[in-house]
Structure formats: structure tokens, C-alpha cells
Design an enzyme around this catalytic site. Sequence first.
Site, short mmCIF file in Angstrom:
data_model
loop_
_atom_site.label_atom_id
_atom_site.label_comp_id
_atom_site.label_asym_id
_atom_site.label_seq_id
_atom_site.Cartn_x
_atom_site.Cartn_y
_atom_site.Cartn_z
N ARG A 1 -0.10 -2.35 -6.13
CA ARG A 1 -0.30 -2.53 -4.70
C ARG A 1 -0.02 -3.98 -4.37
NH1 ARG A 1 -5.99 -0.89 -1.94
NH2 ARG A 1 -6.53 -2.77 -3.06
N ASP B 242 -12.79 4.36 9.13
CA ASP B 242 -12.96 3.34 8.09
C ASP B 242 -11.84 2.31 8.29
OD1 ASP B 242 -12.73 1.78 5.80
OD2 ASP B 242 -13.39 3.39 4.48
N PHE C 73 -10.37 6.69 0.93
CA PHE C 73 -10.91 5.78 -0.08
C PHE C 73 -12.05 6.49 -0.84
CE2 PHE C 73 -13.34 2.27 -1.79
CZ PHE C 73 -12.33 1.53 -2.37
N TYR D 280 -14.56 -8.52 3.15
CA TYR D 280 -14.10 -9.35 2.03
C TYR D 280 -12.59 -9.24 1.78
CZ TYR D 280 -15.51 -4.98 -0.36
OH TYR D 280 -15.71 -3.67 -0.72
N LYS D 281 -11.90 -8.48 2.62
CA LYS D 281 -10.45 -8.39 2.47
C LYS D 281 -9.81 -9.42 3.41
CE LYS D 281 -10.88 -3.45 1.39
NZ LYS D 281 -10.66 -3.46 -0.07
#
Lengths: 415, 415
Positions: free
Chosen positions: B389, B215, B138, B240-241
Site C-alpha cells: 500500500r 468510517d 476495515f 493518527y493517519k
Amino acid sequence: MDARMENHDGATLLEQAAQLDAADPLARYRGLFIGTDTDLSYLDGNSLGRPLKRTPRDISTFIEEGWGGRLIRGWDEEWLDLPQTIGDQLGRAVLGAAEGQTVIADSTTVVLYKLIRAALATVADPARTEIVLDTDNFPTDRYLVEGIAREEGLTLRWIEADPASGVTVEQVRDATGPATAVVLLSHVAYRSGFLADLPGITEVAHSAGALVVWDLCHSAGSVELDLDGAGVDFAAGCTYKYLNGGPGSPAFAYVNRRHLPGLQQPIWGWMGRKDAFEMAAGYEPAPGIRSFLSGTPAIFGMLAMRGTLDLIEEAGMAAIREKSLKLTAYAVQLYEAWLEPAGVELASPRDPELRGSHITLDHPAFRNVTAELWEQDVIPDFRAPHGIRVGLSPLSTSFAELFRGMAAIREQLRR
Amino acid sequence: MDARMENHDGATLLEQAAQLDAADPLARYRGLFIGTDTDLSYLDGNSLGRPLKRTPRDISTFIEEGWGGRLIRGWDEEWLDLPQTIGDQLGRAVLGAAEGQTVIADSTTVVLYKLIRAALATVADPARTEIVLDTDNFPTDRYLVEGIAREEGLTLRWIEADPASGVTVEQVRDATGPATAVVLLSHVAYRSGFLADLPGITEVAHSAGALVVWDLCHSAGSVELDLDGAGVDFAAGCTYKYLNGGPGSPAFAYVNRRHLPGLQQPIWGWMGRKDAFEMAAGYEPAPGIRSFLSGTPAIFGMLAMRGTLDLIEEAGMAAIREKSLKLTAYAVQLYEAWLEPAGVELASPRDPELRGSHITLDHPAFRNVTAELWEQDVIPDFRAPHGIRVGLSPLSTSFAELFRGMAAIREQLRR
């Protein structure tokens, strides 16, 4: 309680509170805050400001329509810009900062870390090896700089601050010199409420070739500021005190525009990169103050403060400061009438012009007194070793509320 | 749209969606999320999870009664402990981490900075001078480590990751050796959705004497984890995912308890100090994981995720992973039926066991296609250079919703 005590003018202190409230041009703002229609006396807005009555609705609406309705689209449509748009509003309404120099980000501790590391790495003369701060600076500032000094091999030079007042221009003149890289001071001292001479100290530090980082946690929203006018280098502060952002709302960072070109903070993250969503190889800082960002901005935590910033822009910091001066003066008057005779010490300046928007009162019994007061919905703050801090938020505190709180301190002390 | 296309079993793909939803043991959770009773197709819960219907009320109540009612007393009564109590719940429900090793703090970027710096300063052998990571990690991870390498004088060793899959155990074995201090990898790759072999890679890195930082942004809440069992050194991720904490909710940090004694992170702040409210001179870290804190915790940002953590504890990560596998398998089935013939490439593993909870589809037209889809309330994510995605949140995504979204991608591509 006996509130029939005479003051110097012959009016009773209670009547004086009513007169001060009646004459207060900002009185109408109080009713906008949650809990101001109860008997609770809140004397700690300098630690955590009250929420506005609109805040629960604003945030619910955001969750339903913004987060829940726009979903990921919200980032592109608005949220990505909020650190800068709210930062600019804060700069304009509170800091005396032209746009492009202020962002909302992280916590005060993390922001100060990034500012000081950036100042040392890209602005300060590397031959300078000292950081100057004072013994009564806010704890996180002191701890943070100890850590930085250790990792960077720097020396700390401590100014012995008078705990009942604060750091003077002369002390800074004496402490700074050709070895000084950075001076880190609080504008309003967290215990005494002493209001440092920001322009004077900034000038003296600059004369010694040093950079100044101001911690504005206890002044932003209570005291007039003109960072651009004073030529301040860097500043940081929190938004949960006089800006009513809520517990743990993010901090702000100010970088004077003359330091922005080439400035490099140490925590390189996607939000501070040029064209973040290209997700390309290699870090290249975004232009301007945006490069100060690291991770994903805390949108929730930014929403509540907007309501207060709007009110501050409407009322104006000059009027807010004027009410703050009247509030602390009245608090000292009540202290002199009730608490000084009981052996309580004023650990704050007597001169109103040298105070921010809180005062600290010292008495050995105050740790226990505070705990008892909290049970009675009278809420000042306790600060070790034995201080009661009476914080006065100009937009939400009334003189009658202050009267009730001080009377309760007197009563509790008598027991 | 024409949904009457036959699949391999002879049933239509649309009927299959209905069957999958009818047989889904987690189906009842979907109705708990805002917006799931509309036709909107949300395929980006891997970027920003949906809010629960209870969240607006929970947060309003907190503002009225917690922040507004308890005011500063809330810190002592509950809030100061939340980074650890919610951290422990996250550890238990999601991470496979026994208590005392997880805290909620800062942003993922800042947490990774603190973890890696702490690992280098107090755990890694100072003679080791390399950080290993992969080219498709990322962006914030890559940028961050470039910055750390520069300030610490370290070398980065890049593993060339296959962008349609990810980093293998063999690649890590080849890249690590006596010079490796830290390996930083994503458990689920942000583009391909490739699920790395966390236990295998951790073991190989340890065999080379290196520390591993995982991560978990794209895996926490979608994939089963057993950090303690795998002996992971450090981990971080966002909330927050799949944890539905809201835009910019704070991150989490995991430090294996064997590294806690003596661990020193670089941003020394009051919340990480022993006896914070004594505000005494000199930084002394708090015992255990608490020393990882720096500034004031973002209470607002921690509240929303609690609702989801409760649901995850109830449903269990095994059932969540099972639904996730069915969702990605169905997405690939729709891709094969509709999009592969139109020249779209699957930039994710074909083997479901090698996937997290999203897949990426590549086509040169997808930047424009995504913009059009967003207008129609069909919301996948776009990832440069030309990937759509498709993210699938096991608690809130239905098979019918996925069907609608994939059908809309097909339609839009035809235009």
C-alpha cells in the site's frame, strides 16, 4: 502562620514534619518529580499524579526517534506488545498479579463496561439477575452499572455506604445471595479514603456464588495488593493517579486466569483478534488477556507510567504503603490540632489501617476555600458537597509539603 | 537505479518529480514534519502520519507547564473542554460539520460501537433487523458489527465488494430495504483506496429508511468532506493517519444534530453526565454531543493533532485534495512505467477521482519485498495477502520522495 503549636510529644508540628522527612526512606524519590523544588503544595496526587522530571525527555525522544524515526515499523518492533508488557509490569509491581492477566487499555469506564459485560455473558450464572454496588461508589461506576442493568434487564442492589467510611464485609454478606451475579466495589473509597477488606469481601461474595469486580483507581500504587492471592475475579483502575501516567492516560484491566478461557468481551476489535494483521474474515478472539483489547492502543498515554512503575518496583509497595500510613497519620494529627477545633469534620476513618492514601475533611466553606487555595498554589481537591480531599502520593509528597498545605487550609478557613 | 526512463511527455520521470515539487503550492508544509530532510521514503502516512517538528516541544511544554504546573487545575481551566473544542475544529477544518456535533474520544472501535448501539437503541426503527456492510470493510468494523449483531440478535447483510475498487451506489440500493437498520461503510477503502460516493450512498440508504454510519479513517484529512451537506447520520474515524495525532491517538465521533436529542450511547460514564463534578446519584446525560463521552479524555493523545488541524485550516482541504490527486496520479504513472511490465497488478481504481490518497499494488513477492524495503528506510505498508500500500500524505509527502520509494520497490522486486 503560627506553626509554633505544641503537639503531644512536645515537639512542634513543623519540627515533626522535618523529622519525618529526615527519617523517610523514600525521601529521595520526591526530587525526581517536576515541581517538587517549589513551594507549591500538591495534595491531589490521588486525582492526577505529578509528572516525573524524566517524562518530558522520554516523550520527546519517543516522538523524535520512535514515532518520527521508526514510523509504522514501531508497531511491529515494540508498540503492539506494550499493552501486555506494561500490563505485566503493573501486575508484578503493583497488583500482585502473575503475568498474562493484566492489560493497559481504553479508559476505566470503558474497561469496567467490558469486564462487567464479559462477566455477565460468559462467567456468571445467567439465572442470577442482580448487580450489587454501593451508594458511595465512584460516580462512573454507578452510572455505568445503571446503563448495563437497563440494557441487560438486571436489578441493582445498593448497599448504603457510610460516606465517612465505606462498605463492610457484613454489608456485602447481607446484600449478596443466590440472585447476585456481580459485586462491583471500590477498594479505596474516592471520598472517605476507606480501605475495604478486599480479601474478606471477595471471599464472602464467592461464598454467595457471585463474581467480584474491584475498582482499584484509588488504591493502585498506594496500597499493597494481592489480587491472585485473594482470588479476585476482575479488576480495573486508572493509571493517572498514583502511577503518574498523565491526564487521561489509559486504564488497566485484570482478569483472573481462571476466567480467561472462553471469556468474551462485547467490543470486538482488530487488536483483540487472533493474528490481527491478517485482517481475515470473521472475529476469533486472540488467546488469553489480549482478547480484551478492542481498538488501537494509546501508545503516547502508556509511556509516562513506565517511569513510575520502574520506581515502584525499586521501592516496593510495602515501603510505599508504610510511608502512606505515616502521611495520612500526620495529616490527621494536623487536622486534630488545627481544624477539628475550627469545626471541620474528618470524613475518613480514624484508624490508619482502614485508610488508603487520602483523607477527606468536611466544612461548609470548603468549596470557596478550595478555589482560594488553588490561587495560592496549594492544591487539594474539592469533592461535592463540601469536602476537601487531601491526597498523599508516597513517592512525591513530603511531610513539609503536607504541613504547608494543611497550614494554608487553616489560614484560609480563618478568613 | 536507472531513473532515465522516458515518460510519455519525453521528460524523465525523475525530472517530472522535480517539476511537480517545484509547482506544488503545499510544498512548504513538508519541512514542518520530522524526518523530511532525510532520504527516508515514507509511503505510509495513511497508516501512521509523521509527527510535526513542533510536536516534541509542544508536548514537553505541556508536561512541564500544563500537567506539571497546573496539575489538577488544568481540568477546570482547559482540558475538560478539549474533546469538544478540538472536535469542533476538526468538524470545521476537515469534516464539513458545524459545531456541536463532533467529539474526540476513545478509539475508533469503541466509538463505532457506541455510535451503532446508540443508533439502534434510540434512532433506528426497532422493527428493522439488518446491518448492511461490505466484505472488504476495515477488519475492526467487520468484527465489531459481528459482535453487535450477536448481542442484539440482528442479521448481517454483506455486500461483496470488489477488492480492487469498492462499494457502489447500486450495490447499496440492492442491499437496503425495509429490514435495514444501519449501513456501515468506509468512505475510502483501506486496501484499494476506492473513494465511495458518500452523498449518493447516504441518499440511497435514507430512501430505504436506513441510517448510515461512515468510517472516515482513511479519508479524514485527505479528501474533502461535507457531512452536514450530505445529511450523514453518524461518522467516526481515527486521528493518527492524515491528522498526525500519534500512535493510538483517540478517535472522533460525529453525530448529526438531528439525532442528538434523546440519543443514548451504552457506556454511561462520568464525563458524559450532566454536571459531572457534582458526582450526584443517577445518570443523566449531558446535553448535546457531550453525552457521547464515557471516561476521562486522553489529553496527551489530543495535543499532537492540534498542530495538524491548524495547518489544514490554513491550507484548506480543497488544496490538499488537489495535491493528493496529483500524488496518486504520479504514483500510477510510475507503476505503469516500471511495475506493470514486471507483472505487478494495480488493485486500486485507475480513475483518480475514484481514489482516496493511497493505492495498492499486488504481487506475490510483496510480503518479503516490504520487509526488505523497511530495512532500507523505504516504508510503504504491507496488506495481506500480497499488497503493498502506497500512502501519500498531501502535507508531508513530496513527489521526489514518492519517486525514490517507487524506484526502490522496482529495484527490490528485480532482486
